[in-house]
Design an enzyme around this catalytic site. Structure first.
Site, PDB file in Angstrom:
ATOM      1  N   ASP A   1      37.880 -19.265  47.802  1.00  0.00           N
ATOM      2  CA  ASP A   1      37.401 -20.625  48.045  1.00  0.00           C
ATOM      3  C   ASP A   1      36.819 -21.262  46.793  1.00  0.00           C
ATOM      4  O   ASP A   1      36.745 -22.479  46.679  1.00  0.00           O
ATOM      5  CB  ASP A   1      36.328 -20.624  49.143  1.00  0.00           C
ATOM      6  CG  ASP A   1      36.847 -20.036  50.439  1.00  0.00           C
ATOM      7  OD1 ASP A   1      37.887 -20.516  50.910  1.00  0.00           O
ATOM      8  OD2 ASP A   1      36.224 -19.105  50.968  1.00  0.00           O
TER       9      ASP A   1
ATOM     10  N   HIS B   1      31.696 -12.337  49.684  1.00  0.00           N
ATOM     11  CA  HIS B   1      32.586 -12.433  50.849  1.00  0.00           C
ATOM     12  C   HIS B   1      32.108 -11.453  51.902  1.00  0.00           C
ATOM     13  O   HIS B   1      31.570 -10.400  51.586  1.00  0.00           O
ATOM     14  CB  HIS B   1      34.030 -12.117  50.440  1.00  0.00           C
ATOM     15  CG  HIS B   1      35.049 -12.502  51.465  1.00  0.00           C
ATOM     16  ND1 HIS B   1      35.364 -11.686  52.532  1.00  0.00           N
ATOM     17  CD2 HIS B   1      35.809 -13.620  51.613  1.00  0.00           C
ATOM     18  CE1 HIS B   1      36.287 -12.290  53.269  1.00  0.00           C
ATOM     19  NE2 HIS B   1      36.569 -13.447  52.739  1.00  0.00           N
TER      20      HIS B   1
END
Length: 428
Positions: free
Chosen positions: A363, A306
Protein backbone atom coordinates in the site's frame (compact mmCIF):
# COMPACT_ATOMS: atom_id res chain seq x y z
CA UNK A 1 -2.14 -36.07 8.96
CA UNK A 2 0.77 -36.30 11.39
CA UNK A 3 1.26 -39.34 13.65
CA UNK A 4 1.75 -36.93 16.54
CA UNK A 5 -1.15 -35.96 18.78
CA UNK A 6 -1.84 -32.93 20.91
CA UNK A 7 -2.99 -33.92 24.38
CA UNK A 8 -5.30 -31.74 26.46
CA UNK A 9 -6.12 -32.54 30.07
CA UNK A 10 -9.04 -30.79 31.75
CA UNK A 11 -10.31 -31.72 35.20
CA UNK A 12 -8.49 -35.03 35.15
CA UNK A 13 -9.93 -36.07 31.77
CA UNK A 14 -7.41 -36.36 28.94
CA UNK A 15 -8.14 -36.19 25.20
CA UNK A 16 -5.93 -36.45 22.13
CA UNK A 17 -6.34 -34.20 19.09
CA UNK A 18 -4.89 -34.92 15.69
CA UNK A 19 -2.09 -32.71 14.37
CA UNK A 20 -2.57 -31.93 10.67
CA UNK A 21 0.16 -31.14 8.14
CA UNK A 22 -0.07 -28.84 5.16
CA UNK A 23 2.35 -29.08 2.23
CA UNK A 24 4.21 -26.13 3.76
CA UNK A 25 3.69 -23.92 6.79
CA UNK A 26 2.72 -24.47 10.44
CA UNK A 27 0.94 -27.60 11.60
CA UNK A 28 -2.59 -27.21 12.96
CA UNK A 29 -4.40 -28.96 15.79
CA UNK A 30 -7.75 -30.46 14.79
CA UNK A 31 -10.15 -29.28 17.51
CA UNK A 32 -13.41 -30.20 15.77
CA UNK A 33 -14.26 -32.68 18.55
CA UNK A 34 -13.22 -30.36 21.38
CA UNK A 35 -16.74 -29.30 22.40
CA UNK A 36 -18.15 -32.82 22.20
CA UNK A 37 -15.31 -34.19 24.36
CA UNK A 38 -14.84 -31.35 26.85
CA UNK A 39 -17.91 -29.11 26.68
CA UNK A 40 -15.56 -26.19 25.91
CA UNK A 41 -14.77 -23.97 22.91
CA UNK A 42 -11.54 -22.20 22.03
CA UNK A 43 -11.38 -18.41 22.39
CA UNK A 44 -9.70 -16.71 19.43
CA UNK A 45 -10.89 -13.14 18.64
CA UNK A 46 -10.26 -12.35 14.98
CA UNK A 47 -9.52 -16.06 14.34
CA UNK A 48 -5.80 -15.18 14.24
CA UNK A 49 -4.80 -18.65 15.47
CA UNK A 50 -7.55 -20.64 13.78
CA UNK A 51 -7.51 -22.37 10.39
CA UNK A 52 -11.11 -22.21 9.16
CA UNK A 53 -10.44 -24.25 6.01
CA UNK A 54 -7.77 -25.98 4.00
CA UNK A 55 -6.82 -24.32 0.72
CA UNK A 56 -4.47 -24.94 -2.19
CA UNK A 57 -4.60 -21.40 -3.58
CA UNK A 58 -2.27 -19.05 -1.75
CA UNK A 59 0.50 -19.46 0.80
CA UNK A 60 2.03 -16.68 2.91
CA UNK A 61 5.07 -16.92 5.17
CA UNK A 62 4.96 -13.58 6.92
CA UNK A 63 8.25 -14.06 8.75
CA UNK A 64 10.16 -14.81 5.54
CA UNK A 65 8.23 -12.36 3.35
CA UNK A 66 6.93 -15.05 0.99
CA UNK A 67 3.72 -14.99 -1.07
CA UNK A 68 2.95 -17.91 -3.40
CA UNK A 69 0.00 -18.44 -5.75
CA UNK A 70 -0.39 -22.18 -6.45
CA UNK A 71 3.32 -22.43 -5.56
CA UNK A 72 4.56 -19.61 -7.83
CA UNK A 73 6.34 -16.65 -6.13
CA UNK A 74 4.43 -13.38 -6.49
CA UNK A 75 7.53 -11.58 -7.78
CA UNK A 76 7.89 -13.98 -10.70
CA UNK A 77 4.22 -13.71 -11.57
CA UNK A 78 4.20 -9.91 -11.42
CA UNK A 79 7.34 -9.53 -13.53
CA UNK A 80 6.82 -12.30 -16.07
CA UNK A 81 3.12 -13.14 -16.22
CA UNK A 82 -0.11 -11.25 -16.94
CA UNK A 83 -3.21 -10.73 -14.85
CA UNK A 84 -5.26 -12.96 -17.16
CA UNK A 85 -2.71 -15.75 -16.78
CA UNK A 86 -2.77 -15.36 -12.98
CA UNK A 87 -6.58 -15.49 -13.08
CA UNK A 88 -6.42 -18.77 -14.98
CA UNK A 89 -3.83 -20.11 -12.53
CA UNK A 90 -5.92 -19.28 -9.46
CA UNK A 91 -9.11 -20.70 -10.99
CA UNK A 92 -7.62 -23.87 -12.47
CA UNK A 93 -4.56 -24.71 -10.40
CA UNK A 94 -1.98 -24.68 -13.20
CA UNK A 95 -0.54 -22.18 -15.65
CA UNK A 96 -2.32 -22.36 -19.02
CA UNK A 97 -0.90 -23.49 -22.32
CA UNK A 98 -0.83 -20.88 -25.08
CA UNK A 99 -4.15 -22.15 -26.46
CA UNK A 100 -5.76 -22.43 -23.02
CA UNK A 101 -4.77 -18.84 -22.26
CA UNK A 102 -6.09 -17.60 -25.61
CA UNK A 103 -9.42 -19.40 -25.06
CA UNK A 104 -9.69 -18.04 -21.51
CA UNK A 105 -8.93 -14.46 -22.60
CA UNK A 106 -11.50 -14.80 -25.39
CA UNK A 107 -14.15 -15.99 -22.90
CA UNK A 108 -13.47 -13.18 -20.44
CA UNK A 109 -13.36 -10.56 -23.20
CA UNK A 110 -16.77 -11.60 -24.50
CA UNK A 111 -18.33 -11.37 -21.06
CA UNK A 112 -17.23 -7.77 -20.37
CA UNK A 113 -20.47 -6.11 -21.43
CA UNK A 114 -23.18 -5.79 -18.79
CA UNK A 115 -26.93 -6.03 -19.20
CA UNK A 116 -28.18 -2.75 -20.67
CA UNK A 117 -30.73 -2.36 -17.89
CA UNK A 118 -27.84 -1.99 -15.45
CA UNK A 119 -27.11 1.43 -16.96
CA UNK A 120 -30.47 2.64 -15.63
CA UNK A 121 -29.85 0.93 -12.30
CA UNK A 122 -26.98 3.36 -11.69
CA UNK A 123 -29.38 6.30 -11.78
CA UNK A 124 -30.83 5.19 -8.46
CA UNK A 125 -27.65 6.37 -6.76
CA UNK A 126 -26.98 9.99 -5.89
CA UNK A 127 -24.43 11.65 -8.14
CA UNK A 128 -22.06 12.09 -5.19
CA UNK A 129 -22.31 8.45 -4.11
CA UNK A 130 -19.01 6.83 -3.18
CA UNK A 131 -17.89 4.43 -5.96
CA UNK A 132 -17.60 1.59 -3.41
CA UNK A 133 -21.23 2.11 -2.38
CA UNK A 134 -22.17 1.77 -6.03
CA UNK A 135 -20.00 -1.34 -6.43
CA UNK A 136 -21.66 -3.04 -3.46
CA UNK A 137 -25.14 -2.40 -4.82
CA UNK A 138 -24.51 -3.17 -8.49
CA UNK A 139 -22.52 -6.39 -7.94
CA UNK A 140 -25.16 -7.64 -5.52
CA UNK A 141 -27.81 -6.87 -8.13
CA UNK A 142 -26.12 -9.01 -10.78
CA UNK A 143 -28.03 -12.03 -9.48
CA UNK A 144 -31.22 -10.25 -10.60
CA UNK A 145 -29.88 -10.06 -14.16
CA UNK A 146 -28.09 -13.39 -14.60
CA UNK A 147 -30.43 -16.08 -13.28
CA UNK A 148 -28.77 -18.75 -15.41
CA UNK A 149 -25.60 -18.85 -13.31
CA UNK A 150 -26.77 -18.84 -9.69
CA UNK A 151 -27.18 -22.58 -9.08
CA UNK A 152 -24.14 -23.28 -6.91
CA UNK A 153 -24.62 -27.05 -7.24
CA UNK A 154 -24.04 -26.95 -11.00
CA UNK A 155 -20.28 -26.83 -11.81
CA UNK A 156 -20.96 -25.31 -15.22
CA UNK A 157 -23.05 -22.49 -13.73
CA UNK A 158 -20.34 -21.85 -11.15
CA UNK A 159 -17.81 -21.60 -13.96
CA UNK A 160 -19.98 -19.17 -15.94
CA UNK A 161 -20.62 -17.03 -12.86
CA UNK A 162 -16.89 -16.94 -12.12
CA UNK A 163 -16.08 -15.81 -15.65
CA UNK A 164 -18.85 -13.22 -15.59
CA UNK A 165 -17.67 -11.70 -12.32
CA UNK A 166 -14.05 -11.41 -13.46
CA UNK A 167 -15.10 -10.02 -16.85
CA UNK A 168 -17.73 -7.54 -15.72
CA UNK A 169 -15.95 -6.10 -12.69
CA UNK A 170 -13.77 -3.68 -14.75
CA UNK A 171 -16.88 -2.50 -16.63
CA UNK A 172 -18.82 -1.94 -13.41
CA UNK A 173 -15.82 -0.24 -11.74
CA UNK A 174 -15.38 2.12 -14.70
CA UNK A 175 -19.13 2.84 -14.73
CA UNK A 176 -19.04 3.64 -11.01
CA UNK A 177 -16.26 6.15 -11.66
CA UNK A 178 -17.97 7.69 -14.68
CA UNK A 179 -21.21 8.06 -12.78
CA UNK A 180 -19.46 9.74 -9.85
CA UNK A 181 -17.91 12.40 -12.12
CA UNK A 182 -20.96 12.90 -14.32
CA UNK A 183 -19.49 11.50 -17.53
CA UNK A 184 -21.20 9.07 -19.95
CA UNK A 185 -20.49 5.37 -19.69
CA UNK A 186 -17.95 3.92 -22.12
CA UNK A 187 -18.61 0.45 -23.51
CA UNK A 188 -15.84 -2.19 -23.57
CA UNK A 189 -13.90 -3.05 -26.70
CA UNK A 190 -12.99 -6.61 -27.62
CA UNK A 191 -9.73 -5.67 -29.36
CA UNK A 192 -8.10 -4.45 -26.15
CA UNK A 193 -6.52 -6.38 -23.30
CA UNK A 194 -8.32 -6.74 -19.98
CA UNK A 195 -6.34 -3.94 -18.33
CA UNK A 196 -6.18 -1.61 -21.35
CA UNK A 197 -9.93 -2.01 -21.77
CA UNK A 198 -10.50 -0.95 -18.16
CA UNK A 199 -8.28 2.13 -18.50
CA UNK A 200 -10.07 3.17 -21.68
CA UNK A 201 -13.52 2.71 -20.11
CA UNK A 202 -12.36 4.81 -17.16
CA UNK A 203 -10.57 7.70 -18.84
CA UNK A 204 -11.91 8.07 -22.40
CA UNK A 205 -14.70 10.48 -23.31
CA UNK A 206 -16.81 10.67 -26.49
CA UNK A 207 -15.08 13.89 -27.54
CA UNK A 208 -11.61 12.38 -27.47
CA UNK A 209 -10.31 8.85 -27.88
CA UNK A 210 -8.07 7.46 -25.15
CA UNK A 211 -5.00 5.47 -26.17
CA UNK A 212 -3.80 3.37 -23.23
CA UNK A 213 -0.07 3.88 -22.66
CA UNK A 214 1.80 0.54 -22.55
CA UNK A 215 3.76 1.60 -19.44
CA UNK A 216 0.55 2.51 -17.61
CA UNK A 217 -1.16 -0.68 -18.79
CA UNK A 218 1.78 -2.74 -17.53
CA UNK A 219 1.74 -0.92 -14.18
CA UNK A 220 -2.00 -1.52 -13.70
CA UNK A 221 -1.63 -5.15 -14.71
CA UNK A 222 1.05 -5.57 -12.05
CA UNK A 223 -1.16 -3.88 -9.45
CA UNK A 224 -3.97 -6.29 -10.35
CA UNK A 225 -1.63 -9.29 -10.03
CA UNK A 226 -0.28 -8.13 -6.66
CA UNK A 227 -3.82 -7.80 -5.29
CA UNK A 228 -5.33 -10.93 -6.87
CA UNK A 229 -5.44 -13.04 -3.71
CA UNK A 230 -4.00 -12.91 -0.21
CA UNK A 231 -5.10 -16.05 1.63
CA UNK A 232 -7.80 -15.92 4.34
CA UNK A 233 -7.96 -12.16 4.91
CA UNK A 234 -11.10 -10.39 6.18
CA UNK A 235 -12.88 -9.96 2.83
CA UNK A 236 -11.98 -13.44 1.58
CA UNK A 237 -13.20 -14.97 4.83
CA UNK A 238 -16.39 -12.94 4.41
CA UNK A 239 -16.91 -14.36 0.91
CA UNK A 240 -16.38 -17.89 2.23
CA UNK A 241 -18.69 -17.33 5.20
CA UNK A 242 -21.44 -15.93 2.97
CA UNK A 243 -20.91 -18.79 0.51
CA UNK A 244 -21.12 -21.40 3.27
CA UNK A 245 -24.83 -20.62 3.62
CA UNK A 246 -25.43 -21.42 -0.05
CA UNK A 247 -25.77 -17.79 -1.12
CA UNK A 248 -25.38 -17.11 -4.84
CA UNK A 249 -21.91 -16.06 -6.07
CA UNK A 250 -22.89 -12.47 -6.87
CA UNK A 251 -24.17 -11.93 -3.33
CA UNK A 252 -21.00 -13.49 -1.90
CA UNK A 253 -18.71 -11.19 -3.89
CA UNK A 254 -20.84 -8.18 -2.92
CA UNK A 255 -20.29 -9.18 0.71
CA UNK A 256 -16.55 -9.28 0.07
CA UNK A 257 -16.66 -5.81 -1.47
CA UNK A 258 -18.51 -4.47 1.58
CA UNK A 259 -15.86 -5.92 3.90
CA UNK A 260 -13.01 -4.62 1.74
CA UNK A 261 -14.42 -1.10 2.02
CA UNK A 262 -13.30 -0.93 5.65
CA UNK A 263 -10.33 1.45 6.14
CA UNK A 264 -8.41 -1.21 8.07
CA UNK A 265 -8.53 -3.48 4.99
CA UNK A 266 -8.93 -2.05 1.50
CA UNK A 267 -8.45 1.60 2.41
CA UNK A 268 -4.82 1.22 3.49
CA UNK A 269 -3.27 2.61 0.29
CA UNK A 270 -5.48 5.69 0.48
CA UNK A 271 -4.40 6.20 4.08
CA UNK A 272 -0.74 5.82 3.09
CA UNK A 273 -1.07 8.41 0.31
CA UNK A 274 -2.84 10.84 2.63
CA UNK A 275 0.01 10.43 5.12
CA UNK A 276 2.63 11.17 2.45
CA UNK A 277 0.68 14.26 1.44
CA UNK A 278 0.48 15.37 5.05
CA UNK A 279 4.26 15.11 5.42
CA UNK A 280 4.59 16.97 2.12
CA UNK A 281 8.34 17.39 1.72
CA UNK A 282 11.49 15.48 2.63
CA UNK A 283 12.67 18.12 5.11
CA UNK A 284 9.63 17.46 7.31
CA UNK A 285 10.29 13.72 7.62
CA UNK A 286 12.37 13.91 10.84
CA UNK A 287 9.47 15.68 12.59
CA UNK A 288 7.02 12.94 11.60
CA UNK A 289 9.47 10.15 12.41
CA UNK A 290 9.79 11.58 15.91
CA UNK A 291 6.01 11.72 16.21
CA UNK A 292 5.70 8.10 15.03
CA UNK A 293 8.14 7.00 17.74
CA UNK A 294 6.27 8.91 20.43
CA UNK A 295 3.72 6.50 21.90
CA UNK A 296 1.72 9.44 23.27
CA UNK A 297 1.31 10.99 19.81
CA UNK A 298 -1.70 9.67 17.81
CA UNK A 299 0.20 10.01 14.51
CA UNK A 300 1.06 6.69 12.86
CA UNK A 301 3.08 5.96 9.74
CA UNK A 302 0.67 4.34 7.29
CA UNK A 303 1.89 1.81 4.72
CA UNK A 304 4.43 0.31 7.11
CA UNK A 305 4.14 -3.11 8.69
CA UNK A 306 1.50 -5.71 7.96
CA UNK A 307 -0.84 -7.96 9.91
CA UNK A 308 0.84 -11.00 8.35
CA UNK A 309 4.24 -9.92 7.00
CA UNK A 310 6.92 -9.50 9.66
CA UNK A 311 9.49 -8.97 6.94
CA UNK A 312 9.58 -6.91 3.74
CA UNK A 313 6.29 -7.28 1.86
CA UNK A 314 7.32 -9.11 -1.37
CA UNK A 315 4.73 -7.10 -3.28
CA UNK A 316 6.34 -3.79 -2.24
CA UNK A 317 9.54 -4.63 -4.15
CA UNK A 318 7.60 -4.78 -7.42
CA UNK A 319 5.59 -1.69 -6.55
CA UNK A 320 8.68 0.43 -5.90
CA UNK A 321 10.12 -0.25 -9.37
CA UNK A 322 6.70 0.19 -10.98
CA UNK A 323 6.26 3.57 -9.29
CA UNK A 324 9.57 4.76 -10.74
CA UNK A 325 8.58 3.59 -14.23
CA UNK A 326 5.17 5.29 -14.08
CA UNK A 327 6.46 8.61 -12.76
CA UNK A 328 9.29 8.64 -15.30
CA UNK A 329 6.89 7.89 -18.17
CA UNK A 330 4.42 10.56 -17.08
CA UNK A 331 7.19 13.06 -16.48
CA UNK A 332 6.06 13.49 -12.91
CA UNK A 333 8.51 14.99 -10.44
CA UNK A 334 6.43 14.26 -7.42
CA UNK A 335 7.65 15.40 -3.98
CA UNK A 336 5.33 12.77 -2.51
CA UNK A 337 7.41 10.05 -4.17
CA UNK A 338 10.59 11.66 -2.83
CA UNK A 339 9.05 11.49 0.64
CA UNK A 340 8.13 7.84 0.05
CA UNK A 341 11.67 6.90 -1.04
CA UNK A 342 13.25 8.65 1.95
CA UNK A 343 10.80 7.09 4.38
CA UNK A 344 11.55 3.66 2.94
CA UNK A 345 15.30 4.09 3.49
CA UNK A 346 14.70 5.20 7.07
CA UNK A 347 12.41 2.24 7.73
CA UNK A 348 14.99 -0.21 6.38
CA UNK A 349 17.88 1.24 8.41
CA UNK A 350 16.47 2.81 11.58
CA UNK A 351 16.80 0.42 14.58
CA UNK A 352 13.33 1.47 15.82
CA UNK A 353 11.63 0.29 12.62
CA UNK A 354 13.82 -2.79 12.29
CA UNK A 355 13.11 -3.88 15.85
CA UNK A 356 9.36 -3.45 15.38
CA UNK A 357 9.56 -4.95 11.85
CA UNK A 358 7.81 -1.95 10.30
CA UNK A 359 8.77 -2.52 6.68
CA UNK A 360 7.03 -0.78 3.74
CA UNK A 361 4.09 -2.79 2.39
CA UNK A 362 2.34 -2.85 -0.98
CA UNK A 363 0.00 0.00 0.00
CA UNK A 364 2.96 2.30 0.57
CA UNK A 365 3.64 2.62 -3.17
CA UNK A 366 0.37 1.67 -4.87
CA UNK A 367 -1.38 4.87 -3.77
CA UNK A 368 1.39 6.98 -5.34
CA UNK A 369 1.10 5.06 -8.61
CA UNK A 370 -2.70 5.24 -8.81
CA UNK A 371 -2.69 8.95 -8.03
CA UNK A 372 -0.09 9.61 -10.73
CA UNK A 373 -2.18 7.71 -13.29
CA UNK A 374 -5.16 9.92 -12.48
CA UNK A 375 -7.37 7.91 -10.14
CA UNK A 376 -9.01 9.85 -7.29
CA UNK A 377 -8.46 8.33 -3.84
CA UNK A 378 -12.09 7.16 -3.58
CA UNK A 379 -11.36 4.80 -6.51
CA UNK A 380 -8.41 3.07 -4.83
CA UNK A 381 -10.51 0.49 -2.99
CA UNK A 382 -12.61 -0.07 -6.11
CA UNK A 383 -9.46 -1.07 -7.97
CA UNK A 384 -8.54 -3.37 -5.09
CA UNK A 385 -11.98 -5.02 -5.38
CA UNK A 386 -11.58 -5.38 -9.15
CA UNK A 387 -8.28 -7.22 -8.74
CA UNK A 388 -9.33 -9.28 -5.71
CA UNK A 389 -12.48 -10.59 -7.44
CA UNK A 390 -10.54 -13.47 -9.00
CA UNK A 391 -9.21 -14.48 -5.57
CA UNK A 392 -12.67 -14.29 -4.04
CA UNK A 393 -14.14 -16.33 -6.89
CA UNK A 394 -11.40 -18.95 -6.70
CA UNK A 395 -11.75 -19.23 -2.92
CA UNK A 396 -15.54 -19.48 -3.25
CA UNK A 397 -15.24 -22.26 -5.85
CA UNK A 398 -12.76 -24.13 -3.67
CA UNK A 399 -15.09 -23.87 -0.68
CA UNK A 400 -18.15 -25.07 -2.60
CA UNK A 401 -16.18 -28.09 -3.84
CA UNK A 402 -14.86 -29.00 -0.37
CA UNK A 403 -16.89 -31.91 1.11
CA UNK A 404 -15.67 -31.01 4.62
CA UNK A 405 -17.00 -27.46 4.44
CA UNK A 406 -19.90 -26.57 6.74
CA UNK A 407 -21.96 -23.45 7.20
CA UNK A 408 -19.93 -20.94 9.18
CA UNK A 409 -20.96 -20.74 12.82
CA UNK A 410 -18.35 -19.15 15.12
CA UNK A 411 -18.87 -19.61 18.84
CA UNK A 412 -18.74 -16.99 21.58
CA UNK A 413 -17.79 -16.39 25.19
CA UNK A 414 -21.05 -15.08 26.63
CA UNK A 415 -20.57 -12.23 29.14
CA UNK A 416 -24.15 -10.89 29.38
CA UNK A 417 -26.71 -11.27 32.22
CA UNK A 418 -27.68 -14.71 33.42
CA UNK A 419 -31.32 -15.80 33.16
CA UNK A 420 -33.77 -13.39 34.84
CA UNK A 421 -37.53 -12.94 34.95
CA UNK A 422 -39.38 -10.36 32.91
CA UNK A 423 -40.85 -7.49 34.95
CA UNK A 424 -43.94 -5.70 33.54
CA UNK A 425 -43.28 -2.07 32.67
CA UNK A 426 -45.62 -0.68 35.36
CA UNK A 427 -43.57 -2.46 38.05
CA UNK A 428 -40.13 -1.23 36.92
Amino acid sequence: MSDNKANLTIGGASNDYAIMDGTVGPQVIDVRKLYAQTGMFTYDPGFTSTASCDSGLTYIDGDAGVLLHRGYPIGQLAEQSSFMEVCYLLLNGELPSKKELADFVNTITRHTMVHEQLTTFFRGFRRDAHPMAIMCGVVGALSAFYHDSTDINDPEQRKIASHRLIAKMPTIAAMAYKYSVGQPFVYPRNDLSYTANFLRMTFSVPAEEYEPDPVIVDAMDKIFILHADHEQNASTSTVRLAGSSGANPFACIAAGIACLWGPAHGGANEAALNMLREIGTVDKIPEYIARAKNKDDPFRLMGFGHRVYKNYDPRATVMQKTAKDVLAKLGVSDPIFDVAKELEQIALNDPYFIEKKLYPNVDFYSGVILSAIGFPTEMFTVLFALARTVGWVAQWNEMISDPAQKIGRPRQLYTGPTERDYVPVEKR
